[in-house]
Design a protein around this motif. Structure first.
Motif, short mmCIF file in Angstrom:
data_model
loop_
_atom_site.label_atom_id
_atom_site.label_comp_id
_atom_site.label_asym_id
_atom_site.label_seq_id
_atom_site.Cartn_x
_atom_site.Cartn_y
_atom_site.Cartn_z
N MET A 80 -19.83 -38.81 -74.13
CA MET A 80 -18.70 -39.48 -74.75
C MET A 80 -19.11 -40.22 -76.03
O MET A 80 -18.26 -40.57 -76.83
CB MET A 80 -18.05 -40.44 -73.76
N GLY A 81 -20.39 -40.41 -76.23
CA GLY A 81 -20.88 -41.03 -77.45
C GLY A 81 -21.46 -40.04 -78.44
O GLY A 81 -22.03 -40.43 -79.46
N ASP A 82 -21.32 -38.75 -78.15
CA ASP A 82 -21.87 -37.71 -79.02
C ASP A 82 -21.16 -37.71 -80.38
O ASP A 82 -19.96 -38.02 -80.46
CB ASP A 82 -21.70 -36.34 -78.35
N GLY A 83 -21.86 -37.36 -81.42
CA GLY A 83 -21.29 -37.30 -82.75
C GLY A 83 -20.36 -36.12 -82.98
O GLY A 83 -19.61 -36.10 -83.95
N ASN A 84 -20.40 -35.16 -82.09
CA ASN A 84 -19.56 -33.96 -82.21
C ASN A 84 -18.24 -34.17 -81.47
O ASN A 84 -18.22 -34.42 -80.27
CB ASN A 84 -20.32 -32.76 -81.63
N ASP A 85 -17.14 -34.08 -82.21
CA ASP A 85 -15.81 -34.27 -81.62
C ASP A 85 -15.56 -33.35 -80.43
O ASP A 85 -14.95 -33.75 -79.44
CB ASP A 85 -14.71 -34.02 -82.65
N TRP A 86 -16.00 -32.10 -80.55
CA TRP A 86 -15.73 -31.11 -79.50
C TRP A 86 -16.51 -31.41 -78.23
O TRP A 86 -16.04 -31.14 -77.12
CB TRP A 86 -16.03 -29.70 -80.02
N VAL A 87 -17.68 -31.98 -78.37
CA VAL A 87 -18.47 -32.38 -77.19
C VAL A 87 -17.74 -33.51 -76.47
O VAL A 87 -17.60 -33.49 -75.24
CB VAL A 87 -19.90 -32.79 -77.59
N ARG A 88 -17.26 -34.48 -77.24
CA ARG A 88 -16.52 -35.59 -76.63
C ARG A 88 -15.25 -35.10 -75.95
O ARG A 88 -14.93 -35.53 -74.83
CB ARG A 88 -16.19 -36.66 -77.68
N LEU A 89 -14.56 -34.17 -76.58
CA LEU A 89 -13.34 -33.61 -75.99
C LEU A 89 -13.66 -32.89 -74.68
O LEU A 89 -12.96 -33.06 -73.68
CB LEU A 89 -12.65 -32.66 -76.97
N ALA A 90 -14.70 -32.08 -74.68
CA ALA A 90 -15.08 -31.36 -73.46
C ALA A 90 -15.43 -32.34 -72.35
O ALA A 90 -15.04 -32.16 -71.19
CB ALA A 90 -16.25 -30.42 -73.75
N ALA A 91 -16.15 -33.40 -72.71
CA ALA A 91 -16.55 -34.39 -71.70
C ALA A 91 -15.34 -35.11 -71.12
O ALA A 91 -15.24 -35.27 -69.90
CB ALA A 91 -17.53 -35.40 -72.32
N ILE A 92 -14.41 -35.51 -71.97
CA ILE A 92 -13.23 -36.24 -71.47
C ILE A 92 -12.37 -35.32 -70.60
O ILE A 92 -11.77 -35.77 -69.62
CB ILE A 92 -12.41 -36.89 -72.60
N ASN A 93 -12.34 -34.04 -70.93
CA ASN A 93 -11.58 -33.11 -70.10
C ASN A 93 -12.18 -32.99 -68.70
O ASN A 93 -11.45 -32.94 -67.71
CB ASN A 93 -11.49 -31.74 -70.77
N VAL A 120 -15.86 -45.99 -70.88
CA VAL A 120 -16.01 -45.05 -72.00
C VAL A 120 -14.73 -44.25 -72.19
O VAL A 120 -14.41 -43.84 -73.31
CB VAL A 120 -17.23 -44.11 -71.86
N MET A 121 -13.99 -44.05 -71.12
CA MET A 121 -12.71 -43.35 -71.24
C MET A 121 -11.71 -44.22 -72.00
O MET A 121 -10.96 -43.72 -72.84
CB MET A 121 -12.19 -42.94 -69.87
#
Length: 75
Positions: A36-49, A64-65
């Motif tokens: 959730m702290g990754d610099g890549n938007d898509w990584v954060r999106l995948a994690a939140i999903n 973090v959510m």
């Protein structure tokens, strides 16, 4: 478990997702929280999903959510 330590955030999230799906949420959750702290938007999106899919099991990630609501990317 090795993939959860990969240098690629997408690989780490996919590994954490797999761990959670086989019932090892305790191993997958820290990886998702870190993602959730990754610099890549898509990584954060995948994690939140994944966290969303976990429902109540994701309670340790609540802070973090909440922080994700202020993310510069509105997804």
């Amino acid at each position: 478990v090795e993939a959860a330590k990969d240098k690629d955030g997408n690989v780490r999230v996919a590994a954490a997702d797999a761990l959670c799906r086989i019932g090892d949420v305790a191993a997958g959750l820290p990886v998702l929280i870190e993602a959730m702290g990754d610099g890549n938007d898509w990584v954060r999106l995948a994690a939140i999903n994944v966290l969303d899919r976990l429902g109540a099991e994701a309670k340790p990630a609540r802070e973090v959510m909440k922080a994700a609501l202020k993310d510069k990317n509105a997804y």
